[in-house]
Design a protein around this motif. Structure first.
Motif, PDB file in Angstrom:
ATOM      1  N   ALA A 569       0.802  -1.230   0.000  1.00  0.00           N
ATOM      2  CA  ALA A 569       0.000   0.000   0.000  1.00  0.00           C
ATOM      3  C   ALA A 569       0.829   1.271   0.000  1.00  0.00           C
ATOM      4  CB  ALA A 569      -0.926   0.002   1.227  1.00  0.00           C
ATOM      5  N   SER A 570       2.133   1.203   0.242  1.00  0.00           N
ATOM      6  CA  SER A 570       2.919   2.433   0.313  1.00  0.00           C
ATOM      7  C   SER A 570       3.077   3.060  -1.075  1.00  0.00           C
ATOM      8  CB  SER A 570       4.300   2.150   0.916  1.00  0.00           C
ATOM      9  OG  SER A 570       5.088   1.410   0.013  1.00  0.00           O
ATOM     10  N   PRO A 571       3.149   4.399  -1.162  1.00  0.00           N
ATOM     11  CA  PRO A 571       3.316   5.050  -2.476  1.00  0.00           C
ATOM     12  C   PRO A 571       4.578   4.619  -3.214  1.00  0.00           C
ATOM     13  CG  PRO A 571       2.633   6.638  -0.816  1.00  0.00           C
ATOM     14  CD  PRO A 571       2.924   5.370  -0.082  1.00  0.00           C
ATOM     15  N   LEU A 572       5.657   4.389  -2.479  1.00  0.00           N
ATOM     16  CA  LEU A 572       6.899   3.984  -3.142  1.00  0.00           C
ATOM     17  C   LEU A 572       6.785   2.594  -3.751  1.00  0.00           C
ATOM     18  CD1 LEU A 572      10.032   5.178  -1.123  1.00  0.00           C
ATOM     19  CD2 LEU A 572       9.608   5.425  -3.548  1.00  0.00           C
ATOM     20  N   SER A 573       6.092   1.686  -3.090  1.00  0.00           N
ATOM     21  CA  SER A 573       5.929   0.340  -3.637  1.00  0.00           C
ATOM     22  C   SER A 573       5.152   0.366  -4.943  1.00  0.00           C
ATOM     23  CB  SER A 573       5.212  -0.558  -2.617  1.00  0.00           C
ATOM     24  OG  SER A 573       5.993  -0.717  -1.458  1.00  0.00           O
ATOM     25  N   GLN A 574       4.109   1.182  -4.998  1.00  0.00           N
ATOM     26  CA  GLN A 574       3.333   1.298  -6.223  1.00  0.00           C
ATOM     27  C   GLN A 574       4.142   1.975  -7.330  1.00  0.00           C
ATOM     28  OE1 GLN A 574      -0.214   3.367  -5.035  1.00  0.00           O
ATOM     29  NE2 GLN A 574      -0.845   1.766  -3.594  1.00  0.00           N
ATOM     30  N   TYR A 575       4.987   2.936  -6.949  1.00  0.00           N
ATOM     31  CA  TYR A 575       5.836   3.611  -7.934  1.00  0.00           C
ATOM     32  C   TYR A 575       6.894   2.665  -8.500  1.00  0.00           C
ATOM     33  CZ  TYR A 575       9.101   7.076  -9.819  1.00  0.00           C
ATOM     34  OH  TYR A 575       9.940   7.800 -10.638  1.00  0.00           O
ATOM     35  N   VAL A 576       7.425   1.772  -7.644  1.00  0.00           N
ATOM     36  CA  VAL A 576       8.440   0.813  -8.093  1.00  0.00           C
ATOM     37  C   VAL A 576       7.861  -0.146  -9.124  1.00  0.00           C
ATOM     38  CG1 VAL A 576       9.775  -1.184  -7.312  1.00  0.00           C
ATOM     39  CG2 VAL A 576       9.932   0.960  -6.082  1.00  0.00           C
ATOM     40  N   VAL A 577       6.591  -0.499  -9.005  1.00  0.00           N
ATOM     41  CA  VAL A 577       5.959  -1.395  -9.979  1.00  0.00           C
ATOM     42  C   VAL A 577       5.970  -0.769 -11.371  1.00  0.00           C
ATOM     43  CG1 VAL A 577       3.803  -2.524 -10.619  1.00  0.00           C
ATOM     44  CG2 VAL A 577       4.543  -2.517  -8.231  1.00  0.00           C
ATOM     45  N   THR A 578       5.634   0.505 -11.456  1.00  0.00           N
ATOM     46  CA  THR A 578       5.665   1.186 -12.761  1.00  0.00           C
ATOM     47  C   THR A 578       7.088   1.310 -13.289  1.00  0.00           C
ATOM     48  OG1 THR A 578       5.772   3.356 -11.674  1.00  0.00           O
ATOM     49  CG2 THR A 578       3.585   2.476 -12.178  1.00  0.00           C
ATOM     50  N   LEU A 579       8.062   1.540 -12.399  1.00  0.00           N
ATOM     51  CA  LEU A 579       9.460   1.619 -12.849  1.00  0.00           C
ATOM     52  C   LEU A 579       9.941   0.282 -13.390  1.00  0.00           C
ATOM     53  CD1 LEU A 579      11.155   3.795 -10.048  1.00  0.00           C
ATOM     54  CD2 LEU A 579      10.527   4.500 -12.362  1.00  0.00           C
ATOM     55  N   ARG A 580       9.539  -0.810 -12.767  1.00  0.00           N
ATOM     56  CA  ARG A 580       9.944  -2.135 -13.256  1.00  0.00           C
ATOM     57  C   ARG A 580       9.359  -2.406 -14.641  1.00  0.00           C
ATOM     58  NH1 ARG A 580       8.685  -5.503  -7.695  1.00  0.00           N
ATOM     59  NH2 ARG A 580      10.544  -4.845  -6.513  1.00  0.00           N
ATOM     60  N   GLN A 581       8.116  -2.009 -14.850  1.00  0.00           N
ATOM     61  CA  GLN A 581       7.504  -2.209 -16.166  1.00  0.00           C
ATOM     62  C   GLN A 581       8.241  -1.411 -17.237  1.00  0.00           C
ATOM     63  OE1 GLN A 581       3.419  -1.116 -15.612  1.00  0.00           O
ATOM     64  NE2 GLN A 581       2.904  -2.970 -14.432  1.00  0.00           N
ATOM     65  N   ARG A 582       8.610  -0.177 -16.902  1.00  0.00           N
ATOM     66  CA  ARG A 582       9.346   0.644 -17.863  1.00  0.00           C
ATOM     67  C   ARG A 582      10.729   0.050 -18.150  1.00  0.00           C
ATOM     68  NH1 ARG A 582      10.665   6.703 -16.127  1.00  0.00           N
ATOM     69  NH2 ARG A 582      12.255   5.580 -14.953  1.00  0.00           N
ATOM     70  N   ALA A 583      11.406  -0.439 -17.115  1.00  0.00           N
ATOM     71  CA  ALA A 583      12.727  -1.058 -17.312  1.00  0.00           C
ATOM     72  C   ALA A 583      12.615  -2.318 -18.161  1.00  0.00           C
ATOM     73  CB  ALA A 583      13.355  -1.378 -15.964  1.00  0.00           C
ATOM     74  N   GLN A 584      11.545  -3.097 -17.978  1.00  0.00           N
ATOM     75  CA  GLN A 584      11.351  -4.304 -18.773  1.00  0.00           C
ATOM     76  C   GLN A 584      11.117  -3.965 -20.238  1.00  0.00           C
ATOM     77  OE1 GLN A 584      11.757  -7.388 -17.575  1.00  0.00           O
ATOM     78  NE2 GLN A 584      11.496  -8.164 -19.659  1.00  0.00           N
ATOM     79  N   GLN A 585      10.379  -2.909 -20.503  1.00  0.00           N
ATOM     80  CA  GLN A 585      10.155  -2.482 -21.885  1.00  0.00           C
ATOM     81  C   GLN A 585      11.458  -2.059 -22.553  1.00  0.00           C
ATOM     82  OE1 GLN A 585       7.189   0.597 -21.611  1.00  0.00           O
ATOM     83  NE2 GLN A 585       5.526  -0.829 -21.070  1.00  0.00           N
ATOM     84  N   ARG A 586      12.296  -1.326 -21.835  1.00  0.00           N
ATOM     85  CA  ARG A 586      13.591  -0.929 -22.405  1.00  0.00           C
ATOM     86  C   ARG A 586      14.467  -2.148 -22.660  1.00  0.00           C
ATOM     87  NH1 ARG A 586      13.911   3.032 -18.399  1.00  0.00           N
ATOM     88  NH2 ARG A 586      15.667   1.918 -17.457  1.00  0.00           N
ATOM     89  N   SER A 587      14.445  -3.106 -21.711  1.00  0.00           N
ATOM     90  CA  SER A 587      15.255  -4.316 -21.882  1.00  0.00           C
ATOM     91  C   SER A 587      14.785  -5.118 -23.088  1.00  0.00           C
ATOM     92  CB  SER A 587      15.184  -5.162 -20.616  1.00  0.00           C
ATOM     93  OG  SER A 587      15.861  -6.380 -20.780  1.00  0.00           O
ATOM     94  N   ASP A 588      13.475  -5.247 -23.278  1.00  0.00           N
ATOM     95  CA  ASP A 588      12.947  -5.983 -24.432  1.00  0.00           C
ATOM     96  C   ASP A 588      13.321  -5.306 -25.742  1.00  0.00           C
ATOM     97  OD1 ASP A 588      11.856  -7.746 -22.654  1.00  0.00           O
ATOM     98  OD2 ASP A 588       9.847  -6.851 -22.705  1.00  0.00           O
ATOM     99  N   ALA A 589      13.294  -3.982 -25.740  1.00  0.00           N
ATOM    100  CA  ALA A 589      13.673  -3.256 -26.951  1.00  0.00           C
ATOM    101  C   ALA A 589      15.141  -3.479 -27.290  1.00  0.00           C
ATOM    102  CB  ALA A 589      13.385  -1.767 -26.775  1.00  0.00           C
ATOM    103  N   LEU A 590      15.997  -3.495 -26.261  1.00  0.00           N
ATOM    104  CA  LEU A 590      17.416  -3.746 -26.504  1.00  0.00           C
ATOM    105  C   LEU A 590      17.666  -5.166 -26.979  1.00  0.00           C
ATOM    106  CD1 LEU A 590      19.017  -1.898 -23.447  1.00  0.00           C
ATOM    107  CD2 LEU A 590      19.266  -1.275 -25.847  1.00  0.00           C
ATOM    108  N   MET A 591      16.914  -6.133 -26.427  1.00  0.00           N
ATOM    109  CA  MET A 591      17.087  -7.524 -26.853  1.00  0.00           C
ATOM    110  C   MET A 591      16.650  -7.720 -28.295  1.00  0.00           C
ATOM    111  SD  MET A 591      18.526  -9.450 -24.669  1.00  0.00           S
ATOM    112  CE  MET A 591      18.061 -11.060 -25.272  1.00  0.00           C
ATOM    113  N   ARG A 592      15.587  -7.016 -28.709  1.00  0.00           N
ATOM    114  CA  ARG A 592      15.138  -7.142 -30.099  1.00  0.00           C
ATOM    115  C   ARG A 592      16.136  -6.537 -31.065  1.00  0.00           C
ATOM    116  NH1 ARG A 592       9.973  -5.995 -27.835  1.00  0.00           N
ATOM    117  NH2 ARG A 592      10.271  -3.776 -28.267  1.00  0.00           N
ATOM    118  N   SER A 593      16.811  -5.478 -30.633  1.00  0.00           N
ATOM    119  CA  SER A 593      17.765  -4.818 -31.530  1.00  0.00           C
ATOM    120  C   SER A 593      19.139  -5.464 -31.506  1.00  0.00           C
ATOM    121  CB  SER A 593      17.907  -3.342 -31.148  1.00  0.00           C
ATOM    122  OG  SER A 593      18.416  -3.218 -29.825  1.00  0.00           O
TER     123      SER A 593
END
Length: 734
Positions: A569-593
């Motif tokens: 329930a903490s604001p930082l925990s919810q913010y970390v979830v969005t950061l992980r999703q963004r990091a995963q998208q960048r990682s997938d883009a790098l793996m495809r390239s």
């Protein structure tokens, strides 16, 4: 030596062989006489005491069903003895035919008759004949000196396939019936007790023959599917290796080799074979397996690129899984290996030389830290492994601060990621925020980029960056986003602690200072978002602090936010979830390239399910594994490599490129020179080690590189001017 001498020597050798044959025949005749006497005794017993004979018939049927073949088998086993040396020569001697070389031809009808008699009545004579044929099939095509090669039989590829498939699929069950073992499984203690029985004395040579010849054919195979099928079938008989220490060591070496270098599903099958050995045999092979898998892991992780990351991660997961078989033994090995890493770091801190720094800042050292971090996190709840967390944390902190320059930001971020994993697994506070905040205060991240946009930087596949890359906008963004993600991850771990306000005060102040001092506007939004989440979490914890009455050192303080922690329930925990999703998208883009190297590289991840289904189908239908035309020592299926064709294609491409360059004129030549200089410059700076050498040449300083680049540009300009003057002269002449 005269002809008479050679004749005498030959006569001497023949006489020795005749003596051996006569002793063997005498033993065989004695055994036959004993069999005859025993039959006569049973016949007299039936006439004198029919009631007792009927009792034996009901309770001991084996004693009445007496056969000459059993006597021959027992006589052979008595001659061999219980304790025999397990090597290729002894196995070969046990299984040689006594017939003439011209009669050693194995046909499909013979194999079918053996298999039928084994399945229907389980005759020992048929099993012995099939094991001889299996020995022939395993050693087919071997170069053997003297007359021993003449004893080997001849067979077609279809007969070879029949023998191999039947033996590999059925022999484990046949041996278990002869030795009176359970249908599957078994531990070392069971086999040790079996070695004192009559069954082992009679049939141990069959076990040695089966496992020894199977090991030999494993060393001859090159196809991964055939090796996987063979190992999968041999895994059923791993418990029998407890009685054969020399074969056990050789099997461990073969399985380790296939695990580290195999492709497709072979690494998985090899690892399961090793794990089954450790589970069933225990202490006799644990030390050798632990040392072997760690050595194989180190050899495979010396060089890292985008395509090899998954394979190294798979090997690390296998090592961690194998350590869990016996944590007490694994702790002893882990302590020694972590201590070695600490000694290497201490040498670098005291010596402060390039060679000492190079031993620390290389992929081999960093991947070993990753391995033991994963092991400590996996077994953090176990009392055996938890004490290793502290020395490992100290080593990682020392590695992160060893060379505090911007070129090693990727390495520092990897160290921070490892520390966050250990802190989360052990619920222990580790001060990693200072490592990240110090990075933000360096000029490379605090000022605007002067090197242009640059290429996308994959921080997972590098330990340091080149000086030109250091000034690019892409590197700045990758580092700042990684700092934000790791700092938010660190603070989110303690967002359910009563002391969060004090813990986050200094990071919040320094982040505000970065927002004021930085000249890069695109970083303001991200930093302010993180600061807002930290302030919101501080309010979240302070509201609960006002309603409690116990002291901070009270054990109850750790369970105040238990319900909120479970729900995140903490604001930082919810913010970390969005950061992980963004990091995963960048990682997938790098793996495809990124470019994947190697056509036959190991398949992991999402594609593993398909390969597993194929291997299961192969396990059910073994005939699909062994090629119908494959025989050991034959190259009938080997196709010639396409090196010449590829070479011709490359030559054609080269000619076409040269023609285009000639048509394009001088501008294309200048562009090509600049591209070559830049690519070589990047290759030299993107090496794994901080002071690496390639092909025996030391890395050149940046000044010498710029001088070489300027000299190349000057030469190209001079060539352009000279060609321009020549063209003007031609025009005047015309």
């Amino acid at each position: 030596m005269d002809a008479d001498d050679t004749v005498e020597s030959l006569d001497y050798e023949l006489s020795d062989e005749d003596e051996e044959g006569s002793t063997g025949s005498r033993r065989m005749s004695k055994s036959k006489n004993k069999a005859k006497e025993h039959k006569e005794q049973l016949h007299r017993l039936q006439e004198k005491d029919p009631d007792f004979f009927q009792f034996l018939k009901e309770h001991d049927q084996e004693l009445l069903e007496f056969d000459d073949e059993d006597i021959e088998e027992s006589a052979d086993s008595d001659i061999e003895g219980v304790e025999t040396v397990v090597d290729d020569e002894s196995i070969q001697g046990d299984l040689d035919f006594e017939e003439k070389p011209s009669k050693n031809i194995v046909t499909a009808e013979m194999v079918d008759s053996w298999c039928k008699s084994i399945k229907e009545s389980g005759k020992v004579g048929a099993i012995r004949s099939l094991m001889r044929a299996f020995r022939w099939a395993s050693h087919y095509g071997d170069d053997e000196g003297g007359d021993s090669s003449a004893r080997l039989g001849t067979m077609s590829s279809s007969v070879f396939n029949k023998i191999m498939i039947f033996v590999l699929t059925e022999m484990d069950g046949i041996l278990r019936k002869l030795l009176k073992l359970p249908a599957s499984g078994g531990k070392k203690e069971t086999i040790k007790d079996l070695m004192n029985t009559r069954q082992w004395k009679n049939y141990n040579h069959m076990v040695k023959s089966y496992l020894g010849n199977a090991l030999h054919i494993l060393n001859q195979m090159t196809d991964t599917e055939m090796i996987s099928f063979t190992l999968r079938r041999l895994k059923c008989s791993t418990s029998l290796l407890a009685a054969l220490p020399s074969l056990l060591r050789r099997y461990i070496k073969v399985a380790l080799h296939f695990w580290g270098t195999g492709g497709g599903a072979l690494p998985v099958v090899s690892f399961l074979f090793l794990r089954d050995l450790c589970v069933r045999i225990g202490s006799d092979c644990l030390d050798e397996c632990y040392k072997g898998v760690y050595k194989a892991y180190v050899l495979n992780c010396q060089f890292v690129n985008a395509s090899k990351l998954q394979h190294i991660q798979f090997l690390g997961n296998c090592v961690i899984e194998l350590l869990g078989v016996d944590l007490a033994t694994a702790y002893q090995h882990a302590f020694v290996f972590i201590r070695q890493l600490g000694m290497i770091l201490r040498e670098a801190l005291t010596m402060k030389t390039k060679e000492a720094f190079r031993k620390v800042y290389e992929w081999k050292f960093i991947n070993c830290l990753e391995l033991w971090t994963g092991a400590v996190c996996a077994y953090s709840s176990e009392a055996d492994f938890r004490p290793l967390a502290y020395p490992l944390t100290q080593i990682i902190l020392g590695v992160a601060r060893l060379v505090p320059t911007a070129r090693y930001f990727p390495l520092r971020l990897r160290c921070v990621r490892m520390l966050n994993r250990i802190a989360a697994a052990t619920s222990t506070f580790i001060p990693v925020s200072m490592l990240l905040l110090d990075m933000l205060e360096m000029k490379e991240l605090n000022r605007s980029a002067t090197g242009g946009v640059g290429k996308a930087v994959d921080l997972r596949a590098i330990l340091k960056v080149s000086k030109p890359t250091l000034k690019t906008r892409a590197f700045q963004e990758a580092c700042v986003y990684a700092v934000i993600e790791e700092l938010a991850e660190h603070l989110a771990q303690w967002s359910y602690s009563i002391a969060f306000f004090e813990l986050s005060f200094i990071p919040s102040v320094r982040l505000r200072g970065f927002c004021k001092s930085t000249k890069v506007e695109r970083f303001w939004k991200e930093m302010r978002q993180l600061i807002r989440q930290i302030d919101a979490t501080s309010e979240f914890t302070n509201r609960r602090r006002t309603s409690i009455s116990f002291l901070p050192n009270d054990p109850v303080a750790s369970s105040v936010f238990e319900a909120e922690k479970k729900s995140g329930a903490s604001p930082l925990s919810q913010y970390v979830v969005t950061l992980r999703q963004r990091a995963q998208q960048r990682s997938d883009a790098l793996m495809r390239s990124s470019v994947l190297v190697g056509e036959k590289s190991s398949v992991f991840g999402e594609q593993m399910s398909d390969s597993d289904e194929e291997d299961n189908a192969i396990n059910e239908q073994g005939s699909a594994v062994f090629s119908s035309s494959w025989l050991p020592g034959s190259d009938s299926n080997v196709k010639p490599p396409k090196v010449e064709q590829d070479g011709k294609k490359k030559k054609k491409k080269k000619k076409k490129r040269n023609a285009e360059q000639l048509e394009g004129g001088l501008a294309s030549d200048e562009d090509i020179v600049e591209d070559l200089v830049l690519s070589s410059d990047e290759d030299e700076d993107m090496r794994d080690s901080p002071f690496s050498e390639k092909d025996g040449d030391k890395e050149l300083p940046a000044k010498q590189k710029t001088k070489k680049r300027k000299a190349a540009n000057k030469r190209s300009k001079k060539n352009a001017e000279s060609q321009g003057k020549n063209s003007k002269k031609r025009k005047k002449a015309t």
